[in-house]
Scaffold this motif. Structure first.
Motif, PDB file in Angstrom:
ATOM      1  N   SER A 194      17.692  49.122 -32.389  1.00 40.44           N
ATOM      2  CA  SER A 194      16.651  48.343 -33.063  1.00 40.44           C
ATOM      3  C   SER A 194      16.540  46.936 -32.499  1.00 40.44           C
ATOM      4  CB  SER A 194      16.935  48.276 -34.563  1.00 40.44           C
ATOM      5  OG  SER A 194      16.841  49.548 -35.145  1.00 40.44           O
ATOM      6  N   SER A 195      17.679  46.342 -32.175  1.00 41.69           N
ATOM      7  CA  SER A 195      17.658  44.984 -31.625  1.00 41.69           C
ATOM      8  C   SER A 195      16.941  44.954 -30.279  1.00 41.69           C
ATOM      9  CB  SER A 195      19.078  44.439 -31.475  1.00 41.69           C
ATOM     10  OG  SER A 195      19.826  45.223 -30.547  1.00 41.69           O
ATOM     11  N   LEU A 196      17.111  46.011 -29.483  1.00 42.27           N
ATOM     12  CA  LEU A 196      16.412  46.096 -28.190  1.00 42.27           C
ATOM     13  C   LEU A 196      14.909  46.231 -28.385  1.00 42.27           C
ATOM     14  CD1 LEU A 196      18.813  48.520 -26.248  1.00 42.27           C
ATOM     15  CD2 LEU A 196      18.644  46.036 -26.018  1.00 42.27           C
ATOM     16  N   VAL A 197      14.522  46.993 -29.423  1.00 38.61           N
ATOM     17  CA  VAL A 197      13.097  47.158 -29.722  1.00 38.61           C
ATOM     18  C   VAL A 197      12.492  45.825 -30.181  1.00 38.61           C
ATOM     19  CG1 VAL A 197      11.407  48.301 -31.215  1.00 38.61           C
ATOM     20  CG2 VAL A 197      13.344  49.592 -30.299  1.00 38.61           C
ATOM     21  N   LEU A 198      13.168  45.147 -31.069  1.00 37.89           N
ATOM     22  CA  LEU A 198      12.647  43.889 -31.617  1.00 37.89           C
ATOM     23  C   LEU A 198      12.459  42.829 -30.532  1.00 37.89           C
ATOM     24  CD1 LEU A 198      14.658  43.648 -34.957  1.00 37.89           C
ATOM     25  CD2 LEU A 198      12.227  44.093 -34.699  1.00 37.89           C
ATOM     26  N   LYS A 199      13.298  42.878 -29.505  1.00 34.94           N
ATOM     27  CA  LYS A 199      13.185  41.903 -28.421  1.00 34.94           C
ATOM     28  C   LYS A 199      11.851  42.012 -27.693  1.00 34.94           C
ATOM     29  CE  LYS A 199      18.102  41.339 -27.326  1.00 34.94           C
ATOM     30  NZ  LYS A 199      19.168  41.585 -26.327  1.00 34.94           N
ATOM     31  N   GLN A 200      11.206  43.186 -27.768  1.00 30.88           N
ATOM     32  CA  GLN A 200       9.948  43.405 -27.066  1.00 30.88           C
ATOM     33  C   GLN A 200       8.733  42.970 -27.893  1.00 30.88           C
ATOM     34  OE1 GLN A 200      10.509  44.496 -23.959  1.00 30.88           O
ATOM     35  NE2 GLN A 200      12.662  44.607 -24.571  1.00 30.88           N
ATOM     36  N   LEU A 201       8.954  42.552 -29.144  1.00 34.56           N
ATOM     37  CA  LEU A 201       7.844  42.231 -30.044  1.00 34.56           C
ATOM     38  C   LEU A 201       7.589  40.731 -30.119  1.00 34.56           C
ATOM     39  CD1 LEU A 201       8.735  44.622 -33.015  1.00 34.56           C
ATOM     40  CD2 LEU A 201       7.262  45.086 -31.047  1.00 34.56           C
ATOM     41  N   LYS A 202       6.417  40.389 -30.637  1.00 33.92           N
ATOM     42  CA  LYS A 202       6.068  38.986 -30.859  1.00 33.92           C
ATOM     43  C   LYS A 202       6.866  38.457 -32.048  1.00 33.92           C
ATOM     44  CE  LYS A 202       1.327  39.608 -29.195  1.00 33.92           C
ATOM     45  NZ  LYS A 202      -0.115  39.567 -29.558  1.00 33.92           N
ATOM     46  N   GLU A 203       7.008  37.139 -32.075  1.00 32.40           N
ATOM     47  CA  GLU A 203       7.846  36.522 -33.096  1.00 32.40           C
ATOM     48  C   GLU A 203       7.347  36.817 -34.510  1.00 32.40           C
ATOM     49  OE1 GLU A 203       9.385  32.049 -34.299  1.00 32.40           O
ATOM     50  OE2 GLU A 203       8.877  32.491 -32.212  1.00 32.40           O
ATOM     51  N   ASP A 204       6.011  36.756 -34.727  1.00 30.49           N
ATOM     52  CA  ASP A 204       5.501  36.984 -36.083  1.00 30.49           C
ATOM     53  C   ASP A 204       5.689  38.443 -36.505  1.00 30.49           C
ATOM     54  OD1 ASP A 204       3.693  37.757 -34.164  1.00 30.49           O
ATOM     55  OD2 ASP A 204       1.933  37.409 -35.417  1.00 30.49           O
ATOM     56  N   ASP A 205       5.592  39.376 -35.518  1.00 36.07           N
ATOM     57  CA  ASP A 205       5.829  40.791 -35.822  1.00 36.07           C
ATOM     58  C   ASP A 205       7.296  41.028 -36.174  1.00 36.07           C
ATOM     59  OD1 ASP A 205       3.203  41.545 -35.410  1.00 36.07           O
ATOM     60  OD2 ASP A 205       3.497  41.902 -33.272  1.00 36.07           O
ATOM     61  N   ILE A 206       8.183  40.328 -35.473  1.00 36.95           N
ATOM     62  CA  ILE A 206       9.618  40.448 -35.768  1.00 36.95           C
ATOM     63  C   ILE A 206       9.900  39.991 -37.202  1.00 36.95           C
ATOM     64  CG2 ILE A 206      11.921  39.592 -35.200  1.00 36.95           C
ATOM     65  CD1 ILE A 206      11.027  39.393 -32.289  1.00 36.95           C
ATOM     66  N   GLU A 207       9.278  38.878 -37.593  1.00 33.18           N
ATOM     67  CA  GLU A 207       9.486  38.346 -38.946  1.00 33.18           C
ATOM     68  C   GLU A 207       8.999  39.336 -40.004  1.00 33.18           C
ATOM     69  OE1 GLU A 207       7.582  34.564 -39.132  1.00 33.18           O
ATOM     70  OE2 GLU A 207       8.977  33.594 -37.742  1.00 33.18           O
ATOM     71  N   LYS A 208       7.805  39.910 -39.767  1.00 31.40           N
ATOM     72  CA  LYS A 208       7.247  40.867 -40.735  1.00 31.40           C
ATOM     73  C   LYS A 208       8.134  42.105 -40.871  1.00 31.40           C
ATOM     74  CE  LYS A 208       2.443  39.467 -39.859  1.00 31.40           C
ATOM     75  NZ  LYS A 208       1.145  39.863 -39.243  1.00 31.40           N
ATOM     76  N   LEU A 209       8.585  42.619 -39.726  1.00 33.28           N
ATOM     77  CA  LEU A 209       9.420  43.824 -39.754  1.00 33.28           C
ATOM     78  C   LEU A 209      10.788  43.544 -40.374  1.00 33.28           C
ATOM     79  CD1 LEU A 209       8.685  45.683 -36.396  1.00 33.28           C
ATOM     80  CD2 LEU A 209       8.366  46.545 -38.710  1.00 33.28           C
ATOM     81  N   THR A 210      11.345  42.373 -40.061  1.00 35.37           N
ATOM     82  CA  THR A 210      12.643  42.003 -40.635  1.00 35.37           C
ATOM     83  C   THR A 210      12.556  41.935 -42.148  1.00 35.37           C
ATOM     84  OG1 THR A 210      13.195  40.728 -38.644  1.00 35.37           O
ATOM     85  CG2 THR A 210      14.477  40.272 -40.631  1.00 35.37           C
ATOM     86  N   LEU A 211      11.462  41.346 -42.651  1.00 33.20           N
ATOM     87  CA  LEU A 211      11.254  41.257 -44.096  1.00 33.20           C
ATOM     88  C   LEU A 211      11.095  42.649 -44.704  1.00 33.20           C
ATOM     89  CD1 LEU A 211      10.813  39.469 -46.567  1.00 33.20           C
ATOM     90  CD2 LEU A 211       8.365  39.408 -46.010  1.00 33.20           C
ATOM     91  N   GLU A 212      10.370  43.517 -44.029  1.00 38.47           N
ATOM     92  CA  GLU A 212      10.150  44.881 -44.513  1.00 38.47           C
ATOM     93  C   GLU A 212      11.463  45.663 -44.538  1.00 38.47           C
ATOM     94  OE1 GLU A 212       8.203  47.440 -46.483  1.00 38.47           O
ATOM     95  OE2 GLU A 212       6.994  45.816 -45.606  1.00 38.47           O
ATOM     96  N   ILE A 213      12.282  45.465 -43.493  1.00 34.85           N
ATOM     97  CA  ILE A 213      13.588  46.137 -43.453  1.00 34.85           C
ATOM     98  C   ILE A 213      14.459  45.677 -44.625  1.00 34.85           C
ATOM     99  CG2 ILE A 213      15.764  46.301 -42.162  1.00 34.85           C
ATOM    100  CD1 ILE A 213      14.076  46.216 -39.583  1.00 34.85           C
TER     101      ILE A 213
END
Length: 336
Positions: free
Chosen positions: A25-44
């Protein structure tokens, strides 16, 4: 029974990332934009306990969409539909494809994107230059570069100019050209006018073509359409533009270049270019390079151009990775 259709795309992504585990998951998140990372982190964080059945469904859906996308990439939408229907049945296949194509923009001429450029060249070289330009505008740049390099010089220039000045093409025209290639892919063409070509397109293409093709087209356009030629040159990086690199960037580039390639590349350049290179080397390394060039003797122009292209490729790679910045005109001044 749990239904994944009740979940949002963001919820599905969060469940999938949880199922993958922290390392992947950390490798996947590295490929995303910062705002998308924040949204997904909150959802997780909001996912308390996900039933195993729902996790299995999300993972299965993700796998099916990946497989469908691969089928589309390799053989087109019709091919993907046929394979999925045989494997999963018509209803399930249609559900997967509808879900995928709603978010995936399928470009015209996808069916030839995995075709050998030499074979494609034989098929299109006698077509009207505008037809060739339209097809090449939708191909992978590497494919188009090979085709462009193989065309007669006068046709190269005509096709390059048409790609550079191409704006929007009617879906009906695209369908007609696809029929010329004897494949019925009209279902892939949206009803909106499709944009392709343009200066960026021809720049990307020329950056991958050989230097002779590049020079022939640029020189001809300088006569036929000086403004267009200037616009293209501003966006391109050729070996001689190495003088535009700042010292730190050039030093990073030189670390990646073999002495033999550098010597060949400098065999037939201006004093300005060679001086810029020597200036960014240690005195010992510069002396060794001068000696290498001196004892090299006569060399083929093709070998020089290939060596220069290797160096240009290194520069483009370092630029893409953000390790260096290449100035491309008045709008690109760097602020320290």
């Amino acid at each position: 029974m749990y239904q994944t259709k009740e979940l949002t795309g963001k919820q599905k992504a969060a469940i999938l990332l949880i199922a993958m585990g922290p390392d992947v998951s950390s490798l996947v998140l590295k490929q995303l934009k910062e705002d998308d990372i924040e949204k997904l982190t909150l959802e997780i964080a909001n996912q308390r306990k996900v039933p195993q059945e729902m996790t299995d469904q999300v993972v299965s859906e993700f796998y099916e969409m990946c497989v469908a996308k691969e089928f589309i990439s390799s053989g087109g939408l019709d091919y993907a539909r046929d394979v999925l229907e045989r494997a999963l049945g018509a209803e399930k296949a249609m559900t997967i494809l509808n879900r995928l194509t709603s978010s995936l923009q399928i470009r015209p001429f996808d069916f030839v994107r995995n075709t050998d450029p030499a074979q494609l060249l034989n098929f299109i070289q006698n077509e009207h230059p505008q037809t060739i330009a339209l097809i090449m505008a939708y191909l992978q740049p590497e494919q188009s570069a090979i085709i462009l390099s193989s065309l007669p010089s006068d046709l190269q220039i005509d096709v390059a100019r048409r790609i550079a000045t191409m704006d929007r093409t009617s879906p009906d025209v695209i369908k007609d050209v696809e029929r010329i290639l004897e494949r019925k892919l009209s279902s892939l063409v949206t009803q909106d006018f499709t944009a392709a070509g343009g200066v960026d397109s021809i720049v990307e293409l020329l950056n991958r073509a050989d230097r002779t093709t590049e020079r022939t087209i640029i020189e001809a356009l300088e006569v036929q359409d000086p403004e267009l030629a200037e616009e293209i040159k501003k966006r391109m990086f050729v070996f001689e533009d190495i003088v535009l690199l700042d010292d730190r960037s050039l030093q990073l580039v030189l670390r990646e270049i073999e002495t033999k390639d550098l010597g060949l590349a400098l065999k037939a350049v201006s004093a300005e270019v060679s001086s810029k290179v020597y200036k960014n080397m240690s005195k010992r390394a510069a002396d060794m390079l001068r000696e290498e060039i001196e004892f090299m003797g006569p060399v083929r122009i093709r070998d020089v151009e290939e060596a220069q292209q290797k160096i240009v490729n290194v520069i483009r790679r370092l630029e893409e990775s953000g390790e260096i910045v290449v100035s491309r005109g008045k709008g690109d001044e760097i602020i320290a």
